[in-house]
Design a protein around this motif. Structure first.
Motif, short mmCIF file in Angstrom:
data_model
loop_
_atom_site.label_atom_id
_atom_site.label_comp_id
_atom_site.label_asym_id
_atom_site.label_seq_id
_atom_site.Cartn_x
_atom_site.Cartn_y
_atom_site.Cartn_z
N ILE A 143 47.52 24.66 -55.52
CA ILE A 143 48.01 26.00 -55.21
C ILE A 143 49.18 26.35 -56.13
O ILE A 143 49.72 25.50 -56.83
CB ILE A 143 48.44 26.11 -53.72
N ASP A 144 49.55 27.63 -56.12
CA ASP A 144 50.57 28.11 -57.06
C ASP A 144 51.95 27.53 -56.77
O ASP A 144 52.76 27.35 -57.67
CB ASP A 144 50.63 29.64 -57.03
N TYR A 145 52.23 27.25 -55.49
CA TYR A 145 53.57 26.79 -55.13
C TYR A 145 53.46 25.57 -54.22
O TYR A 145 52.72 25.59 -53.24
CB TYR A 145 54.33 27.91 -54.41
N GLY A 146 54.17 24.52 -54.54
CA GLY A 146 54.16 23.33 -53.70
C GLY A 146 53.08 22.34 -54.09
O GLY A 146 52.42 22.47 -55.12
N ALA A 147 52.90 21.34 -53.24
CA ALA A 147 51.96 20.26 -53.52
C ALA A 147 50.53 20.73 -53.32
O ALA A 147 50.27 21.77 -52.71
CB ALA A 147 52.26 19.08 -52.60
N GLU A 148 49.60 19.93 -53.85
CA GLU A 148 48.19 20.24 -53.68
C GLU A 148 47.81 20.11 -52.21
O GLU A 148 48.45 19.41 -51.44
CB GLU A 148 47.31 19.31 -54.52
N ARG A 149 46.74 20.77 -51.84
CA ARG A 149 46.26 20.75 -50.46
C ARG A 149 44.92 20.02 -50.41
O ARG A 149 44.01 20.31 -51.20
CB ARG A 149 46.08 22.18 -49.95
N ARG A 150 44.82 19.07 -49.52
CA ARG A 150 43.57 18.33 -49.34
C ARG A 150 42.92 18.78 -48.03
O ARG A 150 43.60 18.93 -47.02
CB ARG A 150 43.84 16.82 -49.30
N ARG A 151 41.63 18.97 -48.06
CA ARG A 151 40.92 19.39 -46.87
C ARG A 151 39.47 18.91 -46.94
O ARG A 151 38.95 18.62 -48.03
CB ARG A 151 40.97 20.91 -46.72
N LEU A 152 38.85 18.83 -45.79
CA LEU A 152 37.44 18.44 -45.74
C LEU A 152 36.67 19.39 -44.84
O LEU A 152 37.25 20.06 -43.98
CB LEU A 152 37.28 16.99 -45.29
N ARG A 153 35.36 19.39 -45.02
CA ARG A 153 34.50 20.24 -44.20
C ARG A 153 33.18 19.53 -43.98
O ARG A 153 32.61 18.97 -44.92
CB ARG A 153 34.26 21.59 -44.89
N VAL A 154 32.74 19.52 -42.74
CA VAL A 154 31.43 18.97 -42.43
C VAL A 154 30.40 20.05 -42.74
O VAL A 154 30.35 21.08 -42.06
CB VAL A 154 31.33 18.52 -40.95
N ILE A 155 29.62 19.85 -43.77
CA ILE A 155 28.63 20.84 -44.17
C ILE A 155 27.41 20.80 -43.27
O ILE A 155 26.87 21.84 -42.87
CB ILE A 155 28.21 20.62 -45.64
N LYS A 156 27.00 19.60 -42.91
CA LYS A 156 25.85 19.47 -42.01
C LYS A 156 25.94 18.13 -41.30
O LYS A 156 26.49 17.16 -41.84
CB LYS A 156 24.54 19.61 -42.79
N MET A 157 25.45 18.08 -40.09
CA MET A 157 25.38 16.84 -39.33
C MET A 157 24.21 16.98 -38.37
O MET A 157 24.31 17.61 -37.32
CB MET A 157 26.69 16.60 -38.57
N ARG A 158 23.09 16.44 -38.75
CA ARG A 158 21.84 16.65 -38.04
C ARG A 158 21.90 16.09 -36.61
O ARG A 158 22.13 14.90 -36.41
CB ARG A 158 20.69 16.00 -38.81
N GLY A 159 21.71 16.97 -35.62
CA GLY A 159 21.68 16.54 -34.23
C GLY A 159 23.03 16.27 -33.61
O GLY A 159 23.10 15.81 -32.48
N ARG A 192 26.81 17.91 -32.70
CA ARG A 192 27.65 19.10 -32.63
C ARG A 192 29.03 18.75 -33.15
O ARG A 192 29.67 17.81 -32.66
CB ARG A 192 27.72 19.60 -31.18
N PHE A 193 29.51 19.49 -34.13
CA PHE A 193 30.80 19.18 -34.76
C PHE A 193 31.67 20.43 -34.82
O PHE A 193 31.20 21.55 -34.63
CB PHE A 193 30.59 18.61 -36.17
N ARG A 194 32.94 20.20 -35.09
CA ARG A 194 33.89 21.31 -35.22
C ARG A 194 33.86 21.80 -36.66
O ARG A 194 34.23 21.07 -37.57
CB ARG A 194 35.30 20.85 -34.82
N GLY A 195 33.39 23.01 -36.85
CA GLY A 195 33.22 23.54 -38.20
C GLY A 195 34.52 23.99 -38.84
O GLY A 195 35.60 23.92 -38.24
N GLY A 196 34.40 24.45 -40.06
CA GLY A 196 35.57 24.94 -40.79
C GLY A 196 36.26 23.85 -41.56
O GLY A 196 35.86 22.69 -41.57
N PHE A 197 37.35 24.22 -42.24
CA PHE A 197 38.12 23.27 -43.03
C PHE A 197 39.15 22.56 -42.15
O PHE A 197 39.76 23.16 -41.28
CB PHE A 197 38.83 23.98 -44.18
N HIS A 198 39.35 21.28 -42.44
CA HIS A 198 40.32 20.45 -41.73
C HIS A 198 41.22 19.80 -42.77
O HIS A 198 40.74 19.14 -43.69
CB HIS A 198 39.64 19.38 -40.88
#
Length: 352
Positions: A207-223, A225-231
Motif C-alpha cells: 500500500i502507499d503508506y505503511g507496511a504491506e498488508r497480508r490477507r487470504l481468501r477461501v476461493i472454494k471449499m467443496r461441501g 460452509r466457510f466464512r467468505g471474504g478477505f481475512h
C-alpha cells in the motif's frame, strides 16, 4: 421425522471427518478444518506464506502421531530447516523428500540421459512421487510446488492430466494432500481450481503508506460452509497468525444491562447511575478537557473490581498516559503489572 433417540441407519449419509489445518484462524474460517482424505490448493505469489502454513499443517499431524511427508521440487531441506528454526520449530517427524537433489541439477550427464526430453522428465518425476508416497504411506502430504510440474508438462493438457493422476493416486490412500502453487503461470489456471477439493489464496498487498498488508481468501471449499471474504494475517514467529473477518451477527451475547461505575460518584450520579454495560459511549470535546482522564478512571475502576480493561492509545504515547495517571493519583501502573489493565499503543501505519 425420527425421534431424538433414534439411531442413524446405514443408508443415512455419514459426516466426513474433519482435520485441523494447523492454523486456529483458518480452522475457524472453515468451521472446523479440512475434510480428511481430500486434495487442497494453497496459491499465492512467492513470499505470501504458503510454505509456512503448509509446514503448520504437517506439524499438526506430527503432534497427533501421524506420518507426514513434504515433497519438495523447489526448496531444499536446508532451506526448510531455516524456515522452521526462525519459527521455533523442529522438522523432526516430517519426512522430507527432495525430488531433485541440488547436487544433480547441474550434472550434464543426468540432464541429457534421464531428464531429457520433457516427456521423460515429467513421467519420471511423477513416478518418483508415487513410489515415495507408497514407501512412506503418510496421512498428510504437502507438494511444493506445482509450478515445477507445470514447466515440465509444457502444455495445459498434459499438466491437467498429471494433476488428475495425482488426485486419483491419493484418492484411495487415506491421505490429505496440500498442493502449493506460486502462480508463476502467465495466465490464471482456473482448471486447477476445478480439480482441487478446496482453494485458499494468499496474497501480499503493498500500500502507499505503511507496511504491506497480508490477507487470504477461501476461493472454494467443496461441501464445507466457510466464512467468505478477505481475512487479514501476519507472519510471526510460530507461523501465520490469521484474523478471521468479524461478522457482527455471529457475536451476539446476552448481557444484564447493569450499570458500570466509573469510579467517580458524581459522574455516575450525573449519568443516572453510570454507563449501561454492553453499550458504547463517545466522549467528545476539545483538547485538554479531560476525555482521556475520564477513560482512565473507567479502566482503573474496572481493574479494582477484578475486571479486565484494555486502553488503546492512538495519539498519545504510553509515557504521556502514565504521567497523567500519576498526576491525577490514579494507580495505573500497579494494575498494568497485575495484567488487569492492558495498554496497547496503536501505530496506524502498521495496522491493517
Amino acid at each position: 421425522m425420527s425421534s431424538p433417540s433414534s439411531t442413524v441407519t446405514d443408508s443415512a449419509p455419514r459426516e466426513l471427518s474433519r482435520i485441523s489445518t494447523g492454523s486456529a484462524g483458518l480452522d475457524d474460517i472453515l468451521g472446523g478444518g479440512f475434510d480428511a482424505n481430500r486434495m487442497y490448493l494453497y496459491e499465492g505469489q512467492p513470499g505470501t506464506g504458503k510454505t509456512t502454513i503448509a509446514l503448520q499443517f504437517l506439524l499438526k499431524g506430527v503432534r497427533g502421531g501421524e506420518r507426514v511427508l513434504y515433497i519438495s521440487l523447489s526448496e531444499t531441506k536446508r532451506e526448510l530447516d531455516v524456515v522452521a528454526q526462525r519459527h521455533g520449530w523442529t522438522l523432526d517427524g516430517i519426512d522430507i523428500f527432495e525430488l531433485v537433489p541440488p547436487e544433480t541439477t547441474l550434472d550434464p550427464e543426468r540432464e541429457l540421459t534421464v531428464f531429457h526430453p520433457a516427456e521423460m522428465e515429467l513421467s519420471e518425476t511423477t513416478g518418483l512421487i508415487f513410489r515415495e508416497v507408497e514407501r512412506i504411506n503418510p496421512t498428510r502430504v504437502v507438494l511444493d510446488s506445482l509450478s515445477e510440474l507445470r514447466l515440465l508438462a509444457q502444455n495445459p493438457l498434459r499438466y491437467r492430466r498429471q494433476v488428475l493422476a495425482l488426485k486419483h493416486f491419493f484418492t484411495n490412500r487415506n491421505c490429505t494432500v496440500v498442493l502449493l502453487d506460486d502462480l508463476s503461470s502467465s495466465q490464471d489456471d482456473l482448471q486447477l481450481h476445478s480439480i482441487a477439493h478446496g482453494v485458499v489464496m494468499l496474497e501480499q498487498v503493498a500500500i502507499d503508506y505503511g507496511a504491506e498488508r497480508r490477507r487470504l481468501r477461501v476461493i472454494k471449499m467443496r461441501g464445507i460452509r466457510f466464512r467468505g471474504g478477505f481475512h487479514d494475517f501476519t507472519i510471526e514467529r510460530g507461523g501465520l497468525q490469521i484474523f478471521p473477518r468479524l461478522v457482527a451477527a455471529e457475536h451476539h451475547k446476552a448481557f444484564l444491562g447493569e450499570f458500570t461505575p466509573s469510579g467517580n460518584a458524581e459522574l455516575d450520579q450525573l449519568l443516572g447511575g453510570g454507563l449501561e454495560r454492553g453499550t458504547n459511549a463517545l466522549l467528545i470535546g476539545a483538547a485538554g478537557v479531560g476525555k482521556s482522564s475520564v477513560a482512565l478512571t473507567y479502566a482503573i475502576a474496572a481493574a479494582e473490581r477484578g475486571e479486565h480493561a484494555v486502553f488503546f492509545a492512538f495519539d498519545e504515547g504510553r509515557g504521556t498516559v502514565e504521567a497523567r495517571a500519576r498526576t491525577l493519583g490514579l494507580h495505573l501502573q500497579e494494575h498494568v503489572d497485575t495484567g488487569l489493565v492492558r495498554f496497547q499503543q496503536i501505530d496506524p501505519a502498521e495496522l491493517s
